[in-house]
Motif scaffolding. Structure first.
Motif, mmCIF file in Angstrom:
data_model
loop_
_atom_site.group_PDB
_atom_site.id
_atom_site.type_symbol
_atom_site.label_atom_id
_atom_site.label_comp_id
_atom_site.label_asym_id
_atom_site.label_seq_id
_atom_site.Cartn_x
_atom_site.Cartn_y
_atom_site.Cartn_z
ATOM 1 N N LEU A 176 -9.384 -5.279 0.113
ATOM 2 C CA LEU A 176 -8.702 -5.596 1.083
ATOM 3 C C LEU A 176 -10.069 -5.773 2.242
ATOM 4 O O LEU A 176 -10.174 -6.549 3.400
ATOM 5 N N SER A 177 -11.238 -4.817 1.685
ATOM 6 C CA SER A 177 -11.850 -4.266 2.384
ATOM 7 C C SER A 177 -13.413 -5.618 2.663
ATOM 8 O O SER A 177 -14.384 -5.908 3.091
ATOM 9 N N LEU A 178 -13.020 -5.932 1.547
ATOM 10 C CA LEU A 178 -13.976 -7.831 1.132
ATOM 11 C C LEU A 178 -13.552 -9.110 2.346
ATOM 12 O O LEU A 178 -13.036 -8.750 2.758
ATOM 13 N N ASN A 179 -14.689 -9.512 1.719
ATOM 14 C CA ASN A 179 -14.370 -11.064 2.560
ATOM 15 C C ASN A 179 -12.559 -11.964 1.974
ATOM 16 O O ASN A 179 -12.645 -11.902 1.086
ATOM 17 N N GLU A 180 -12.734 -12.600 3.442
ATOM 18 C CA GLU A 180 -10.598 -12.404 2.940
ATOM 19 C C GLU A 180 -10.565 -13.818 2.385
ATOM 20 O O GLU A 180 -9.249 -13.847 1.965
ATOM 21 N N LYS A 181 -11.368 -14.813 1.807
ATOM 22 C CA LYS A 181 -11.877 -15.202 0.512
ATOM 23 C C LYS A 181 -11.383 -14.845 -0.614
ATOM 24 O O LYS A 181 -11.226 -15.854 -1.484
ATOM 25 N N TYR A 182 -11.839 -13.437 -0.796
ATOM 26 C CA TYR A 182 -11.400 -12.967 -1.878
ATOM 27 C C TYR A 182 -9.694 -12.634 -2.479
ATOM 28 O O TYR A 182 -9.182 -12.487 -3.102
ATOM 29 N N HIS A 183 -9.058 -12.614 -1.091
ATOM 30 C CA HIS A 183 -7.749 -11.594 -0.837
ATOM 31 C C HIS A 183 -6.736 -12.624 -1.873
ATOM 32 O O HIS A 183 -5.779 -11.806 -3.075
ATOM 33 N N TYR A 184 -6.456 -13.901 -2.115
ATOM 34 C CA TYR A 184 -5.605 -14.533 -2.899
ATOM 35 C C TYR A 184 -6.044 -14.172 -4.109
ATOM 36 O O TYR A 184 -4.724 -13.398 -4.854
ATOM 37 N N HIS A 185 -7.081 -13.643 -4.718
ATOM 38 C CA HIS A 185 -7.788 -13.548 -6.200
ATOM 39 C C HIS A 185 -7.074 -11.789 -6.441
ATOM 40 O O HIS A 185 -6.831 -11.422 -7.384
ATOM 41 N N LEU A 186 -7.207 -11.545 -5.588
ATOM 42 C CA LEU A 186 -7.336 -10.079 -5.045
ATOM 43 C C LEU A 186 -5.926 -9.394 -5.659
ATOM 44 O O LEU A 186 -5.366 -8.948 -6.328
ATOM 45 N N ILE A 187 -5.154 -10.008 -5.176
ATOM 46 C CA ILE A 187 -3.559 -10.352 -4.763
ATOM 47 C C ILE A 187 -2.635 -10.711 -6.193
ATOM 48 O O ILE A 187 -1.948 -9.848 -7.587
ATOM 49 N N ARG A 188 -3.220 -11.740 -6.439
ATOM 50 C CA ARG A 188 -2.943 -12.485 -8.244
ATOM 51 C C ARG A 188 -3.623 -11.555 -8.511
ATOM 52 O O ARG A 188 -2.639 -11.511 -10.540
ATOM 53 N N THR A 189 -4.628 -11.405 -9.015
ATOM 54 C CA THR A 189 -4.571 -9.696 -9.977
ATOM 55 C C THR A 189 -4.190 -8.639 -10.369
ATOM 56 O O THR A 189 -3.417 -8.316 -11.284
ATOM 57 N N LEU A 190 -3.398 -8.058 -8.611
ATOM 58 C CA LEU A 190 -2.612 -6.879 -8.555
ATOM 59 C C LEU A 190 -1.685 -7.749 -8.918
ATOM 60 O O LEU A 190 -0.384 -6.971 -9.939
ATOM 61 N N VAL A 191 -0.633 -8.850 -8.745
ATOM 62 C CA VAL A 191 0.760 -9.307 -9.459
ATOM 63 C C VAL A 191 0.520 -9.309 -11.061
ATOM 64 O O VAL A 191 1.901 -8.477 -11.750
ATOM 65 N N TYR A 248 8.932 -2.084 -9.484
ATOM 66 C CA TYR A 248 9.518 -3.107 -9.608
ATOM 67 C C TYR A 248 9.037 -3.554 -7.820
ATOM 68 O O TYR A 248 8.941 -5.286 -7.425
ATOM 69 N N LEU A 249 9.087 -3.018 -6.893
ATOM 70 C CA LEU A 249 8.988 -3.323 -5.991
ATOM 71 C C LEU A 249 7.395 -3.705 -4.955
ATOM 72 O O LEU A 249 7.135 -4.615 -5.010
ATOM 73 N N ALA A 250 6.515 -2.942 -6.415
ATOM 74 C CA ALA A 250 5.360 -3.562 -5.856
ATOM 75 C C ALA A 250 4.986 -4.882 -6.766
ATOM 76 O O ALA A 250 4.478 -5.316 -5.739
ATOM 77 N N LEU A 251 6.030 -4.935 -8.142
ATOM 78 C CA LEU A 251 5.064 -6.800 -7.798
ATOM 79 C C LEU A 251 5.971 -7.541 -7.124
ATOM 80 O O LEU A 251 5.488 -8.464 -6.485
ATOM 81 N N ILE A 252 7.244 -7.181 -6.271
ATOM 82 C CA ILE A 252 7.848 -7.683 -5.478
ATOM 83 C C ILE A 252 6.674 -7.656 -4.229
ATOM 84 O O ILE A 252 6.868 -9.774 -3.584
ATOM 85 N N LYS A 288 0.878 -1.031 0.011
ATOM 86 C CA LYS A 288 -0.062 0.211 0.090
ATOM 87 C C LYS A 288 0.689 1.219 0.325
ATOM 88 O O LYS A 288 0.617 2.200 -0.633
ATOM 89 N N CYS A 289 2.189 1.161 0.542
ATOM 90 C CA CYS A 289 2.693 2.658 1.114
ATOM 91 C C CYS A 289 3.297 2.470 -0.949
ATOM 92 O O CYS A 289 3.796 3.739 -0.466
ATOM 93 N N ILE A 290 3.683 1.412 -1.094
ATOM 94 C CA ILE A 290 4.821 1.400 -2.443
ATOM 95 C C ILE A 290 3.909 2.134 -3.254
ATOM 96 O O ILE A 290 4.351 3.104 -3.727
#
Length: 144
Positions: free
Chosen positions: A87-102, A137-141, A12-14
């Motif tokens: 991230l304010s959604l149900n935690e079961k969506y977090h994995y897909h949220l991060i994978r899409t961002l990646v 690059y940092l955000a991707l890492i 989030k900071c990056i």
């Protein structure tokens, strides 16, 4: 679990830093184009060679026909909102949220190679522009 929260906080900071940086460059670009400010008066216009304003007025600053700074702002602001709202959604969506961002950060990382090539071939240097690439690059890492 603590490591996960630390990585999300750093991500989030990056993204926030990238939003601030691209917002400034976008504002500078638009203000120069509208003749609201003089070239060479920005915070990163340090010398004849190190001058963001000169870089922003080159054709390379519109590599995809839209100002690169505005593209970056839209991308990073969208990524920041995606993460904050997702991230304010149900935690079961977090994995897909991060994978899409990646995925999109990976695409952006590939595009930064083109932008770096353009920057290297300019007669002037913008000290703020490479920071966007580094932050990508940092955000991707941290998202990976």
């Amino acid at each position: 679990m603590e490591r996960k929260y630390l990585l999300v906080f750093l991500l989030k900071c990056i993204l926030f830093l990238a939003v601030i940086n691209t917002a400034y460059l976008s504002w500078r670009y638009l203000a120069i184009e509208a003749n609201l400010i003089e070239n060479g008066t920005g915070i990163c216009s340090l010398t004849e060679y190190v001058d963001c304003d000169k870089v922003l007025t080159t054709p390379q600053a519109r590599a995809f026909y839209v100002p690169d700074a505005l593209l970056g702002f839209g991308f990073f602001f969208g990524g920041f909102l995606w993460l904050r709202i997702g991230l304010s959604l149900n935690e079961k969506y977090h994995y897909h949220l991060i994978r899409t961002l990646v995925f999109w950060l990976f695409i952006a990382t590939l595009l930064t190679f083109r932008f770096i090539w353009l920057l290297v071939h300019l007669p002037n240097l913008c000290p703020l522009c490479p920071w966007n690439h580094f932050l990508t690059y940092l955000a991707l890492i941290f998202a990976f």
